[in-house]
Design a protein around this motif. Structure first.
Motif, short mmCIF file in Angstrom:
data_model
loop_
_atom_site.label_atom_id
_atom_site.label_comp_id
_atom_site.label_asym_id
_atom_site.label_seq_id
_atom_site.Cartn_x
_atom_site.Cartn_y
_atom_site.Cartn_z
N LYS A 1 -2.36 -3.79 -3.57
CA LYS A 1 -1.57 -4.45 -2.53
C LYS A 1 -1.94 -5.92 -2.39
O LYS A 1 -1.10 -6.78 -2.29
N SER A 2 -3.26 -6.19 -2.40
CA SER A 2 -3.71 -7.57 -2.23
C SER A 2 -3.33 -8.42 -3.44
O SER A 2 -3.05 -9.61 -3.29
N LEU A 3 -3.27 -7.84 -4.63
CA LEU A 3 -2.86 -8.57 -5.83
C LEU A 3 -1.37 -8.91 -5.77
O LEU A 3 -0.95 -9.98 -6.21
N ARG A 4 -0.56 -8.01 -5.23
CA ARG A 4 0.89 -8.24 -5.11
C ARG A 4 1.20 -9.34 -4.10
O ARG A 4 2.15 -10.09 -4.27
N VAL B 1 -12.16 6.01 -3.74
CA VAL B 1 -11.79 5.27 -4.95
C VAL B 1 -10.29 5.02 -4.95
O VAL B 1 -9.82 3.90 -5.24
N ARG B 2 -9.51 6.05 -4.60
CA ARG B 2 -8.05 5.93 -4.57
C ARG B 2 -7.61 4.87 -3.56
O ARG B 2 -6.80 3.99 -3.87
N LYS B 3 -8.16 4.94 -2.35
CA LYS B 3 -7.78 3.98 -1.30
C LYS B 3 -8.17 2.55 -1.69
O LYS B 3 -7.41 1.61 -1.46
N HIS B 4 -9.34 2.40 -2.29
CA HIS B 4 -9.77 1.07 -2.74
C HIS B 4 -8.81 0.53 -3.79
O HIS B 4 -8.43 -0.65 -3.76
N SER B 5 -8.41 1.38 -4.71
CA SER B 5 -7.48 0.97 -5.77
C SER B 5 -6.14 0.56 -5.18
O SER B 5 -5.57 -0.46 -5.57
N ILE B 6 -5.64 1.32 -4.21
CA ILE B 6 -4.36 1.01 -3.57
C ILE B 6 -4.45 -0.32 -2.82
O ILE B 6 -3.56 -1.18 -2.93
N ASN B 7 -5.55 -0.52 -2.08
CA ASN B 7 -5.73 -1.77 -1.34
C ASN B 7 -5.85 -2.96 -2.28
O ASN B 7 -5.34 -4.04 -1.99
#
Length: 160
Positions: free
Chosen positions: A155-158, A146-152
């Motif tokens: 990143k993609s939104l930025r 869940v954490r990694k998905h949230s980070i990815n």
């Protein structure tokens, strides 16, 4: 005329076996501890029978027919699987940390424990503090995903 053990009622069989083999069967205290640990670990009847069969070297699936030393080894194994309270506490903290990093936070930036407890309940059907060490280890893996998905996703939104 001596009564054969196969003719004995089931309730007498354990006493007959202990008396005639010189082996002491598991105690009431061991039985209580065994069933408490099985419940804490979320193990059912099939799991119990499989474990008893394993720890009796294939002799029986019934815990009432276990010898004291066999039951001791089984209890030791289950306690190791359960883990110490300190180890379980460390695992819970790691899950909370992963979930907070994934966005499960209050407006003040602290971990949102209500949301985290709800997530745990959805994942495991159990209360957070009732989970065994093994279950917590599995949940750490899920929380990290869940954490990694949230980070990815962030990143993609930025970069968009």
């Amino acid at each position: 005329m001596k009564r054969e053990h196969r003719d004995a009622p089931r309730s007498c069989l354990s006493a007959w076996s202990a008396h005639n083999t010189g082996k002491m069967l598991r105690t009431t205290e061991q039985n209580k501890a065994l069933h408490a640990l099985l419940t804490e670990l979320g193990l059912g009847l099939e799991d119990k029978e499989r474990l008893v069969l394993q720890y009796t070297n294939g002799r029986t699936t019934r815990s009432s027919e276990m010898q004291i030393h066999e039951c001791d080894y089984l209890l030791k194994g289950l306690r190791a699987k359960k883990g110490t309270e300190h180890e379980r506490d460390q695992k819970r903290k790691r899950i909370i940390s992963h979930m907070a990093e994934a966005g499960y936070q209050t407006p003040e930036g602290k971990p949102d424990m209500v949301a985290i407890h709800q997530w745990v309940k959805r994942q495991t059907k159990k209360q957070f503090n009732a989970l065994s060490g093994y279950e917590l280890s599995q949940l750490i893996y899920a929380a990290d995903k869940v954490r990694k998905h949230s980070i990815n996703t962030q990143k993609s939104l930025r970069h968009a």
